[in-house]
Design a protein around this motif. Structure first.
Motif, PDB file in Angstrom:
ATOM      1  N   ILE A  87       0.827  -1.220   0.000  1.00 48.52           N
ATOM      2  CA  ILE A  87       0.000   0.000   0.000  1.00 48.52           C
ATOM      3  C   ILE A  87       0.860   1.269   0.000  1.00 48.52           C
ATOM      4  N   ASP A  88       2.072   1.187   0.524  1.00 48.57           N
ATOM      5  CA  ASP A  88       2.950   2.365   0.556  1.00 48.57           C
ATOM      6  C   ASP A  88       3.426   2.754  -0.839  1.00 48.57           C
ATOM      7  N   THR A  89       3.382   1.816  -1.780  1.00 48.95           N
ATOM      8  CA  THR A  89       3.860   2.124  -3.131  1.00 48.95           C
ATOM      9  C   THR A  89       2.750   2.697  -4.002  1.00 48.95           C
ATOM     10  N   PHE A  90       1.528   2.690  -3.487  1.00 44.54           N
ATOM     11  CA  PHE A  90       0.386   3.167  -4.280  1.00 44.54           C
ATOM     12  C   PHE A  90       0.405   4.695  -4.372  1.00 44.54           C
ATOM     13  N   ASN A  91       0.226   5.207  -5.593  1.00 40.25           N
ATOM     14  CA  ASN A  91       0.159   6.651  -5.824  1.00 40.25           C
ATOM     15  C   ASN A  91      -1.252   7.133  -5.473  1.00 40.25           C
ATOM     16  N   ILE A  92      -1.354   7.878  -4.401  1.00 34.95           N
ATOM     17  CA  ILE A  92      -2.658   8.232  -3.853  1.00 34.95           C
ATOM     18  C   ILE A  92      -3.478   9.144  -4.779  1.00 34.95           C
ATOM     19  N   ARG A  93      -2.845   9.727  -5.793  1.00 33.15           N
ATOM     20  CA  ARG A  93      -3.599  10.574  -6.732  1.00 33.15           C
ATOM     21  C   ARG A  93      -4.240   9.758  -7.856  1.00 33.15           C
ATOM     22  N   MET A  94      -3.972   8.459  -7.869  1.00 31.15           N
ATOM     23  CA  MET A  94      -4.574   7.578  -8.885  1.00 31.15           C
ATOM     24  C   MET A  94      -5.772   6.859  -8.274  1.00 31.15           C
ATOM     25  N   PRO A  95      -6.718   6.402  -9.116  1.00 34.03           N
ATOM     26  CA  PRO A  95      -7.849   5.635  -8.563  1.00 34.03           C
ATOM     27  C   PRO A  95      -7.361   4.295  -7.978  1.00 34.03           C
ATOM     28  N   PHE A  96      -7.736   4.044  -6.739  1.00 37.81           N
ATOM     29  CA  PHE A  96      -7.334   2.803  -6.066  1.00 37.81           C
ATOM     30  C   PHE A  96      -7.893   1.590  -6.815  1.00 37.81           C
ATOM     31  N   ARG A  97      -9.130   1.736  -7.305  1.00 39.02           N
ATOM     32  CA  ARG A  97      -9.799   0.628  -8.000  1.00 39.02           C
ATOM     33  C   ARG A  97      -8.946   0.113  -9.166  1.00 39.02           C
ATOM     34  N   ALA A  98      -8.443   1.064  -9.995  1.00 46.69           N
ATOM     35  CA  ALA A  98      -7.641   0.660 -11.154  1.00 46.69           C
ATOM     36  C   ALA A  98      -6.374  -0.067 -10.687  1.00 46.69           C
ATOM     37  N   TRP A  99      -5.773   0.434  -9.626  1.00 50.30           N
ATOM     38  CA  TRP A  99      -4.537  -0.171  -9.107  1.00 50.30           C
ATOM     39  C   TRP A  99      -4.805  -1.588  -8.584  1.00 50.30           C
ATOM     40  N   LEU A 100      -5.912  -1.710  -7.856  1.00 53.11           N
ATOM     41  CA  LEU A 100      -6.277  -3.015  -7.293  1.00 53.11           C
ATOM     42  C   LEU A 100      -6.591  -4.023  -8.409  1.00 53.11           C
ATOM     43  N   PHE A 101      -7.338  -3.562  -9.417  1.00 52.61           N
ATOM     44  CA  PHE A 101      -7.689  -4.455 -10.524  1.00 52.61           C
ATOM     45  C   PHE A 101      -6.446  -4.851 -11.329  1.00 52.61           C
ATOM     46  N   ARG A 102      -5.459  -3.937 -11.376  1.00 52.99           N
ATOM     47  CA  ARG A 102      -4.215  -4.281 -12.072  1.00 52.99           C
ATOM     48  C   ARG A 102      -3.534  -5.437 -11.347  1.00 52.99           C
ATOM     49  N   ILE A 103      -3.485  -5.344 -10.022  1.00 53.74           N
ATOM     50  CA  ILE A 103      -2.863  -6.416  -9.231  1.00 53.74           C
ATOM     51  C   ILE A 103      -3.629  -7.721  -9.460  1.00 53.74           C
ATOM     52  N   CYS A 104      -4.942  -7.615  -9.515  1.00 54.74           N
ATOM     53  CA  CYS A 104      -5.782  -8.804  -9.706  1.00 54.74           C
ATOM     54  C   CYS A 104      -5.542  -9.429 -11.082  1.00 54.74           C
ATOM     55  N   THR A 105      -5.591  -8.617 -12.146  1.00 53.64           N
ATOM     56  CA  THR A 105      -5.419  -9.195 -13.495  1.00 53.64           C
ATOM     57  C   THR A 105      -4.002  -9.759 -13.652  1.00 53.64           C
ATOM     58  N   ASN A 106      -3.015  -9.082 -13.057  1.00 50.78           N
ATOM     59  CA  ASN A 106      -1.644  -9.623 -13.129  1.00 50.78           C
ATOM     60  C   ASN A 106      -1.554 -10.959 -12.397  1.00 50.78           C
ATOM     61  N   GLU A 147      -9.684   3.737 -18.674  1.00 49.96           N
ATOM     62  CA  GLU A 147      -9.458   3.108 -17.362  1.00 49.96           C
ATOM     63  C   GLU A 147      -8.793   1.741 -17.538  1.00 49.96           C
ATOM     64  N   ILE A 148      -9.282   0.990 -18.546  1.00 55.91           N
ATOM     65  CA  ILE A 148      -8.717  -0.345 -18.776  1.00 55.91           C
ATOM     66  C   ILE A 148      -7.234  -0.237 -19.154  1.00 55.91           C
ATOM     67  N   SER A 149      -6.914   0.798 -19.945  1.00 56.69           N
ATOM     68  CA  SER A 149      -5.512   0.956 -20.354  1.00 56.69           C
ATOM     69  C   SER A 149      -4.632   1.174 -19.122  1.00 56.69           C
ATOM     70  N   ARG A 150      -5.191   1.859 -18.112  1.00 58.65           N
ATOM     71  CA  ARG A 150      -4.442   2.090 -16.869  1.00 58.65           C
ATOM     72  C   ARG A 150      -4.289   0.772 -16.095  1.00 58.65           C
ATOM     73  N   VAL A 151      -5.345  -0.019 -16.090  1.00 64.06           N
ATOM     74  CA  VAL A 151      -5.281  -1.308 -15.380  1.00 64.06           C
ATOM     75  C   VAL A 151      -4.262  -2.229 -16.047  1.00 64.06           C
ATOM     76  N   MET A 152      -4.322  -2.277 -17.386  1.00 68.33           N
ATOM     77  CA  MET A 152      -3.502  -3.263 -18.091  1.00 68.33           C
ATOM     78  C   MET A 152      -2.157  -2.715 -18.551  1.00 68.33           C
ATOM     79  N   GLU A 153      -1.946  -1.430 -18.270  1.00 70.33           N
ATOM     80  CA  GLU A 153      -0.678  -0.782 -18.613  1.00 70.33           C
ATOM     81  C   GLU A 153      -0.349  -0.910 -20.104  1.00 70.33           C
ATOM     82  N   VAL A 154      -1.347  -0.612 -20.921  1.00 70.66           N
ATOM     83  CA  VAL A 154      -1.162  -0.592 -22.380  1.00 70.66           C
ATOM     84  C   VAL A 154      -1.827   0.691 -22.893  1.00 70.66           C
ATOM     85  N   PRO A 155      -1.464   1.146 -24.114  1.00 73.36           N
ATOM     86  CA  PRO A 155      -2.141   2.330 -24.649  1.00 73.36           C
ATOM     87  C   PRO A 155      -3.656   2.083 -24.805  1.00 73.36           C
ATOM     88  N   ARG A 156      -4.410   3.174 -24.743  1.00 75.83           N
ATOM     89  CA  ARG A 156      -5.872   3.070 -24.830  1.00 75.83           C
ATOM     90  C   ARG A 156      -6.310   2.347 -26.110  1.00 75.83           C
TER      91      ARG A 156
END
Ligand SMILES: [Zn+2]
Lengths: 205, 133
Positions: A68-87, A174-183
């Motif tokens: 949680i300390d590495t999470f950028n608080i200015r980004m949506p938590f949901r997208a970050w969490l879903f990224r961890i999940c899909t990975n 939003e998906i591009s942010r989750v999957m770390e690919v261009p939109r």
């Protein structure tokens, strides 16, 4: 990575994340309670197995809350969490040999759109205006099962985009942010995924 | 049916799949799909696919998921505890085995070289030509 203006929901998440960082156990609890259904659902829709989905959801939360300390608080938590999940899901599929790469012929077939299709005529109505007579509903249920089964045969990146777009209602940005690919990549994967699913219905409807 | 008309229809069907097709484009697409069986068929299948995908609801997570996660975190956060997802310990052991294996192989190679040297040395001496008197 660009930052975005946070919604009220995301600001609430940011407050909870701050609580987690300060060691507030209640904040952990609230974040898990809020996101356990979507995280479990994403994992389940991608692996198709309830026990695996449960383990992956658990792994997602533990990874997220430990990092949680590495999470950028200015980004949506949901997208970050879903990224961890899909990975986590994609790692799992790779580990157990269930992963599917994107074969060229599938991409070509998907790009071909309707021109390789059958010739059956259908009654076209405005989206959402279908008549809900019982026999239509039962046919719809059967085809829905066919479509969801076919979803499990898609390459995992296509599957993730489809699940995030249709089940989570996420935009391609939003998906591009989750999957770390261009939109545009996320959008192309979504189009190809649906085209492949349409192909599976040829001869069925 | 012109190819460009069908291409436009195909693009509109993709937008429909994305849920982003405006009413004006929808009316044009519907008119084309009624006259073109291929696009009509594709649109029909796309409608079914979209309906099936949009019908994927959230599932209820197992009742004990929350508790399990919180227990894992408590264990992982305890002083001196190693995270359950940490692989540091595994890597340490793996490295130790690798070093021990490499050292063993090295020693074996040296011993073999010494034995070969001793054997060939003896043989070379016995086969050495006898010097003329
Ligand atoms: Zn056409």
């Amino acid at each position: 990575m660009a930052t975005t203006r946070l919604s009220r929901d995301s600001r609430e998440d940011a407050r909870l994340v701050k609580g987690c960082r300060e060691g507030d156990a209640r904040a952990y609890e609230l974040l898990v309670r809020k996101y356990q259904d979507p995280v479990f659902s994403i994992a389940y829709r991608m692996v198709g197995d309830r026990e695996d989905a449960r383990d992956l959801a658990q792994e997602t939360f533990v990874r997220a809350l430990e990092g949680i300390d590495t999470f950028n608080i200015r980004m949506p938590f949901r997208a970050w969490l879903f990224r961890i999940c899909t990975n986590a899901v994609i790692d799992h599929l790779r580990k157990y040999g269930k992963v599917r790469d994107i074969p060229v012929e599938m991409a070509v077939a998907a790009g071909a759109g309707p021109f390789d299709g059958g010739e059956c005529a259908v009654v076209i109505e405005m989206p959402g205006s279908d008549t809900e007579i019982p026999e239509n509903i039962s046919v719809a249920n059967e085809t829905a099962v066919t479509v969801r089964e076919a979803l499990m045969d898609l390459p995992e990146h296509y599957r993730a985009v489809v699940v995030l777009h249709h089940m989570e209602g996420m935009s391609y940005s939003e998906i591009s942010r989750v999957m770390e690919v261009p939109r545009n990549t996320a959008k192309t994967w979504g189009h190809r995924a649906r085209a492949l699913l349409c192909d599976t219905l040829e001869g069925v409807v | 049916m012109s190819v460009s008309e069908c291409e436009r229809a195909s693009a509109a069907i993709e937008e429909f799949g994305d849920g982003e097709l405006g009413r004006a484009k929808w009316l044009l697409l519907r008119r084309h799909a009624r006259r073109c069986s291929r696009c009509g068929s594709y649109l029909g299948r796309m409608k079914i696919v979209v309906r099936a995908l949009d019908g994927m609801n959230h599932l209820e997570a197992p009742g004990d998921l929350e508790e399990t996660v919180l227990t894992c975190l408590e264990r992982a956060c305890a002083p001196g505890a190693v995270s359950i997802f940490s692989t540091e310990g595994v890597h340490d052991h793996r490295n130790l085995f690798l070093v021990a294996g490499a050292a063993g192989l090295g020693l074996a190679a040296v011993a073999l070289a010494v034995v070969r040297w001793a054997l060939y040395r003896g043989r070379d001496e016995s086969l050495a030509p006898i010097a003329p008197a």
